[in-house]
Design a protein around this motif. Structure first.
Motif, PDB file in Angstrom:
ATOM      1  N   HIS A 595      35.906  43.148  50.767  1.00 38.26           N
ATOM      2  CA  HIS A 595      35.960  42.912  49.368  1.00 38.26           C
ATOM      3  C   HIS A 595      36.328  41.688  48.994  1.00 38.26           C
ATOM      4  O   HIS A 595      35.938  40.833  48.319  1.00 38.26           O
ATOM      5  CB  HIS A 595      36.661  44.220  48.565  1.00 38.26           C
ATOM      6  CG  HIS A 595      36.234  44.037  47.033  1.00 38.26           C
ATOM      7  ND1 HIS A 595      35.860  45.252  46.144  1.00 38.26           N
ATOM      8  CD2 HIS A 595      35.570  42.953  46.191  1.00 38.26           C
ATOM      9  CE1 HIS A 595      35.468  44.884  45.180  1.00 38.26           C
ATOM     10  NE2 HIS A 595      35.415  43.505  44.945  1.00 38.26           N
ATOM     11  N   HIS A 599      34.906  37.845  47.302  1.00 36.57           N
ATOM     12  CA  HIS A 599      35.133  37.150  46.137  1.00 36.57           C
ATOM     13  C   HIS A 599      35.197  35.628  47.023  1.00 36.57           C
ATOM     14  O   HIS A 599      35.033  34.621  46.205  1.00 36.57           O
ATOM     15  CB  HIS A 599      36.490  37.456  45.670  1.00 36.57           C
ATOM     16  CG  HIS A 599      36.531  38.480  44.738  1.00 36.57           C
ATOM     17  ND1 HIS A 599      37.356  38.738  43.845  1.00 36.57           N
ATOM     18  CD2 HIS A 599      35.698  39.930  45.036  1.00 36.57           C
ATOM     19  CE1 HIS A 599      37.193  39.923  43.197  1.00 36.57           C
ATOM     20  NE2 HIS A 599      36.053  40.385  43.925  1.00 36.57           N
ATOM     21  N   GLU A 698      38.156  36.391  39.325  1.00 40.29           N
ATOM     22  CA  GLU A 698      37.120  37.195  38.959  1.00 40.29           C
ATOM     23  C   GLU A 698      37.788  38.488  38.233  1.00 40.29           C
ATOM     24  O   GLU A 698      38.767  39.075  38.479  1.00 40.29           O
ATOM     25  CB  GLU A 698      36.273  37.766  40.003  1.00 40.29           C
ATOM     26  CG  GLU A 698      35.435  36.680  40.642  1.00 40.29           C
ATOM     27  CD  GLU A 698      34.369  37.400  41.627  1.00 40.29           C
ATOM     28  OE1 GLU A 698      34.003  38.521  41.487  1.00 40.29           O
ATOM     29  OE2 GLU A 698      33.999  36.606  42.691  1.00 40.29           O
ATOM     30  N   CYS A 700      37.619  42.434  38.453  1.00 34.86           N
ATOM     31  CA  CYS A 700      37.151  43.234  39.460  1.00 34.86           C
ATOM     32  C   CYS A 700      38.012  44.461  39.524  1.00 34.86           C
ATOM     33  O   CYS A 700      39.354  44.500  39.356  1.00 34.86           O
ATOM     34  CB  CYS A 700      37.275  42.379  40.584  1.00 34.86           C
ATOM     35  SG  CYS A 700      36.760  43.455  42.305  1.00 34.86           S
ATOM     36  N   HIS A 704      41.781  45.360  47.139  1.00 33.34           N
ATOM     37  CA  HIS A 704      41.795  43.923  48.278  1.00 33.34           C
ATOM     38  C   HIS A 704      43.006  43.847  48.943  1.00 33.34           C
ATOM     39  O   HIS A 704      43.881  44.826  49.029  1.00 33.34           O
ATOM     40  CB  HIS A 704      41.916  42.817  47.085  1.00 33.34           C
ATOM     41  CG  HIS A 704      40.558  42.570  46.225  1.00 33.34           C
ATOM     42  ND1 HIS A 704      39.777  41.780  46.412  1.00 33.34           N
ATOM     43  CD2 HIS A 704      40.237  43.135  45.037  1.00 33.34           C
ATOM     44  CE1 HIS A 704      38.718  41.694  45.675  1.00 33.34           C
ATOM     45  NE2 HIS A 704      39.013  42.597  44.837  1.00 33.34           N
TER      46      HIS A 704
HETATM   47 ZN   LIG Z   1      35.442  42.297  43.235  1.00 40.15          ZN
END
Ligand SMILES: [Zn+2]
Ligand SMILES: [Zn+2]
Length: 911
Positions: A595, A599, A698, A700, A704
């Motif tokens: 993920h 990005h 971003e 989101c 992460h």
């Molecule tokens: Zn994302």
């Protein structure tokens, strides 16, 4: 006509008429075309006979008669919008047809058409018109044969015969293949049927635009095979394919001005009227809903009988859409309870004798209709309300067209098919962006993995879960917000099993082997969104009991409800027991790397390609990441490597990720990247990467890594196109990237070992070997053509004498077409008068060249015709100029036999 014949009688009269003339009755094939993936539904009588015309299938009969079930919901022949709003358009209809497969032809077909219409059905002769084919480009011969047959029919008015061009009277199955002229029969219903009387420029005419002339029957004469846009050849066997619109003919024979007024529809309309309690006058004043319901009830009854039940995709979507559209029109008539089964029962009664599959599947048909209506009822009010809100908003903004994404959202969350949304928008003078709907659907499919079903979409069990969550909130077992969702921090505390659901039913207990959905007060499992797949893992007892559930998926069936889907691996558990959720951490780590890498990839694409390279779809899975983005052309190798290097640079910089929650507007103002097709709440989660300079920012909700260094390594494995202007990249990270690199290095090591090289030397060495190989191949070619030439020179001396001319018909093993041509030239140099046919078997296929000297062309020989005739024996064809022609084929073993035919051709044609 004294008593009007019933629809069933008319259908039977047609069939009996042709049975009396030697035809075999063939039952209708299914609405689902067998073995034809290009066609959603059977849409014409010829679908089941297509293979006979193509010559790939044979039948035990050469004359057939049938009544075929057909369905058309879109395309040039039908527009769903018209169904119910006029007298003649239907989704489902029957097509009557008589067929000749290499048996009778135009004379019988047209004579019988005339006899059936005028003698059996007693239609007045002066109302019948006929159209025949006359090519507007003068390339295909005029069908004078059909025209003369029409003029010879007793009582046919010669003024009623009209020629039309390719669009109206030339039938083609496809760009190539069987085709031919056709002859349509039109019926003049009289000037009172003209619906364009107010238009001063209007003239009633055949193939015109008013309702006075009705096309009732088309006789197609298949006599050509189309090889290319300019090449037609005559078929050895000619065929007849006819199609008669059954509903139209019944309307004419029952002398009514609408198909809906025939006995094919009136019993259905009356049944609806019984439910509404309307008077006849009230019914006539609000006829459209009646017609839509009657049409759709008939169509869905036949569909379900053929196994097409309501569902989310393809044919099943069409069935669902038709049931829901009928139900929505039912609301206009104040029909709020399921009613489709009532109407379907009438369809079964009226059509079941001729179509026994309706009676056989009656229970399934009625069941499926009612269940689909109930499913629709659960969400329809919310859906319609929401739709009217957004239409209102649109009007206030002065808009005219509802966006495709909004229409898709209505379908995905509230079960409103596009067709209903469009109906309602159109009633409001607005429209819907249909192609936008389709691309929103496509984005959804990409995000969730192409080709996947929409799963639980359509809100079928929304109500069960909505009720359940209200109950749990009332009892205090769930907070006001519903299930607490926190996939970002491991939750260690146990939670009570609040509900167990099996097959949509709430149960008290489950045991080993059962598939179950588990509702807990909180969860740390991630639910698929923003392209990131759901977590998997397990739920175990918090009190040391031995039960265990393996969790394979997550879903959110209603607001505030999250369920874990899985299978009980061991033991038995009951509602109320305490449980612990355990996410598969190893899998989660792979997902996190992919993920964050997504990005970084998005940011790198912007740097390398430009700001237009925006996300169009994404998949973040444990084994790989997939990223779709807008870009008009393939990326160059240099661009791909630059993007890959930038991502790895960011990884090695080991940036810390900054994750914050803030108001949506603030984040947007700061320049955060919001993604198309994603829904955002008032407060959003933002992910920032980069220290002094922001690399990526971003919105989101995904999970992460803490620092980019955790990703390890990033390798692009694929770059390609998925749609016009949309590219796709696939990549791997972490351990997977290491494995990929290790595998490649192993392969290279093996190659080096085999070649005795080092990595730096291996490529020049392979190139050298390849060059040598090419040179050797060339040399072999030269030697071979020398051999062939040698063999030929010998044969050149040994021509045969046929009718006094020298003829060489011989095989030159292994010669290609160029060397055959060279030999043919040699022959013509040596013989000023003569014929040569040279055959060869090259790469397993037969080849032939024929040469005829000029003097013999004048005496009737033609190299093209000659080679065509003899090539038939090797299963091929060909052609060319009178002096030189070539042919190919399939069966090289028959070359000698084919060459024996050369002298036969010469004897037959020489003058
Ligand atoms: Zn994302
Ligand atoms: Zn007219």
């Amino acid at each position: 006509m004294s008593k009007k014949p019933s629809g069933a009688e008319i259908r039977q009269q047609y069939i009996d008429f042709f049975i009396d003339r030697g035809h075999t009755f063939v039952p209708s094939s299914s609405l689902v075309p067998g073995g034809d993936a290009t066609l959603l539904f059977t849409n014409a009588g010829m679908v089941q006979f297509k293979d006979v015309f193509l010559g790939t299938d044979q039948r035990p009969y050469t004359r057939a008669v049938n009544s075929q079930k057909c369905l058309r919901v879109s395309g040039k022949h039908n527009d769903l919008d018209q169904v119910g709003r006029d007298n003649t358009h239907h989704t489902f209809f029957e097509m009557l047809g008589n067929w000749s497969f290499g048996d009778y032809y135009k004379k019988e077909a047209l004579t019988w058409s005339w006899q059936l219409l005028t003698e059996v059905w007693g239609l007045p002769k002066d109302r019948i018109w006929a159209a025949y084919f006359k090519d507007e480009h003068d390339e295909i011969p005029e069908d004078t044969e059909a025209a003369e047959i029409w003029l010879s029919q007793p009582g046919f008015n010669s003024d009623h015969l009209l020629p039309f061009g390719r669009k109206d009277n030339f039938w083609e199955m496809a760009d190539t293949g069987p085709c031919g002229p056709d002859s349509e029969i039109h019926y003049d219903r009289g000037p009172e049927f003209c619906d364009k009387k107010d238009d001063p420029d209007h003239v009633c005419r055949i193939n015109g635009d008013c309702e006075r002339f009705v096309e009732i029957w088309n006789n197609v004469f298949i006599q050509y095979n189309r090889l290319s846009p300019t090449e037609l050849i005559l078929l050895e066997k000619t065929h007849v394919d006819t199609g008669m619109g059954f509903d139209r003919v019944v309307a004419i024979l029952q002398d009514v001005d609408s198909n809906y007024k025939t006995d094919l529809f009136m019993p259905l309309i009356h049944r609806i009227q019984k439910l509404t309690g309307h008077s006849d006058a009230e019914r006539e004043a609000d006829l459209t809903p009646y017609r839509v319901i009657a049409d759709h009830a008939r169509a869905t009854t036949f569909l379900i009988a053929d196994g097409v039940v309501p569902g989310n995709l393809g044919r099943n979507y069409v069935c669902r859409m038709l049931v829901r559209r009928a139900a929505r029109f039912g609301l206009k008539l104040d029909l709020h309870n399921p009613f489709m089964a009532d109407i379907a029962q009438v369809v079964i009664d009226e059509y079941g004798d001729f179509y026994p599959e309706l009676k056989r599947n009656a229970v399934t048909i009625l069941d499926n209709l009612t269940r689909e209506e109930i499913r629709f009822q659960k969400t329809v009010n919310a859906g319609l309300e929401h739709l009217s809100e957004i239409l209102e908003e649109l009007k206030q903004q002065g808009g005219k067209v509802l966006s495709g994404e909004k229409a898709f959202d209505l379908y995905a969350t509230l079960g409103l098919p596009l067709e209903i949304t469009r109906d309602i928008a159109q009633e409001d003078g607005l429209d819907v962006d249909t192609s936008g709907f389709n691309s929103a659907m496509e984005v959804h499919r990409l995000a969730s993995g192409a080709g996947q079903d929409f799963g639980e979409m359509g809100g079928e069990d929304v109500q069960i879960f909505a009720d359940l969550v209200e109950e749990l909130k009332a009892s205090g077992k769930l907070g006001a917000e519903g299930v607490t969702y926190n996939p970002y921090q491991a939750v260690e505390e146990p939670g009570e099993v609040l509900a167990l659901i099996v097959d949509g039913q709430i149960v008290d207990a489950v045991s080993t082997g059962e598939t179950v959905e588990v509702l807990l007060p909180h969860t740390g499992f991630y639910i698929e969104s923003g392209g990131q797949v759901s977590d998997t893992g397990q739920i175990v007892s918090a009190n040391g009991s031995d039960w265990k559930i393996a969790i394979s998926d997550m879903r959110k069936p209603a607001a505030g409800v999250i369920v874990h889907k899985g299978k009980v691996v061991t033991g038995q558990l009951r509602t109320g027991e305490m449980a612990l959720v355990e996410v598969d951490e190893e899998r989660r780590r792979h997902i996190r790397r992919n993920h964050t890498a997504t990005h970084l990839l998005h940011a790198a694409l912007h740097q390398v390609l430009g700001d237009h390279a925006r996300q169009a779809g994404s998949l973040v899975a444990p084994e790989k990441l997939r990223f779709d983005f807008n870009h008009p052309e393939p990326m160059t190798q240099a661009e791909i490597l630059a993007v890959e290097a930038k991502v790895n640079e960011a990884i090695l910089s080991n940036y810390e990720l900054h994750i914050k929650e803030k108001p949506l507007q603030e984040a947007i103002n700061e320049g955060a990247m919001a993604l198309f097709g994603e829904k955002y709440g008032a407060v959003v989660r933002t992910i920032t990467i980069g220290e002094e300079e922001t690399l990526s920012y971003e919105l989101c909700g995904g999970t992460h890594v803490d620092e980019t260094g955790d990703i390890g390594m990033f390798l692009i494995t694929y770059e390609g196109s998925i749609a016009a202007g949309v590219r796709r990249i696939e990549a791997v990270t972490g351990w997977r990237a290491y494995q990929l690199a290790r595998d490649r290095m192993n392969t290279l090591d093996e190659i080096n070992q085999f070649m005795g090289t080092t990595s730096g030397e291996v490529f020049p060495k392979i190139k050298l070997i390849s060059d040598n190989f090419d040179a050797a191949k060339k040399e072999i070619e030269q030697l071979r053509s020398q051999l062939v030439a040698g063999a030929f020179n010998e044969k050149l001396e040994n021509t045969k004498d046929v009718e006094g001319i020298p003829v060489l018909a011989t095989i030159l093993p292994n010669a290609d077409i160029d060397s055959l041509r060279e030999m043919a030239d040699k022959f013509r140099q040596k013989y000023t008068s003569g014929v040569a046919v040279l055959g060869s078997s090259h790469a397993g296929k037969p080849l032939m060249i024929a040469a005829v000297t000029d003097d013999l062309v004048k005496r009737g020989l033609h190299a093209g015709n000659l080679v065509k005739q003899v090539a038939r024996i090797v299963g091929g064809g060909g052609g060319g100029r009178p002096t030189l022609a070539q042919a190919g084929g399939k069966d090289a073993t028959k070359l000698a036999e084919a060459l024996d035919q050369v002298s036969v051709y010469i004897r037959e044609n020489l003058k």
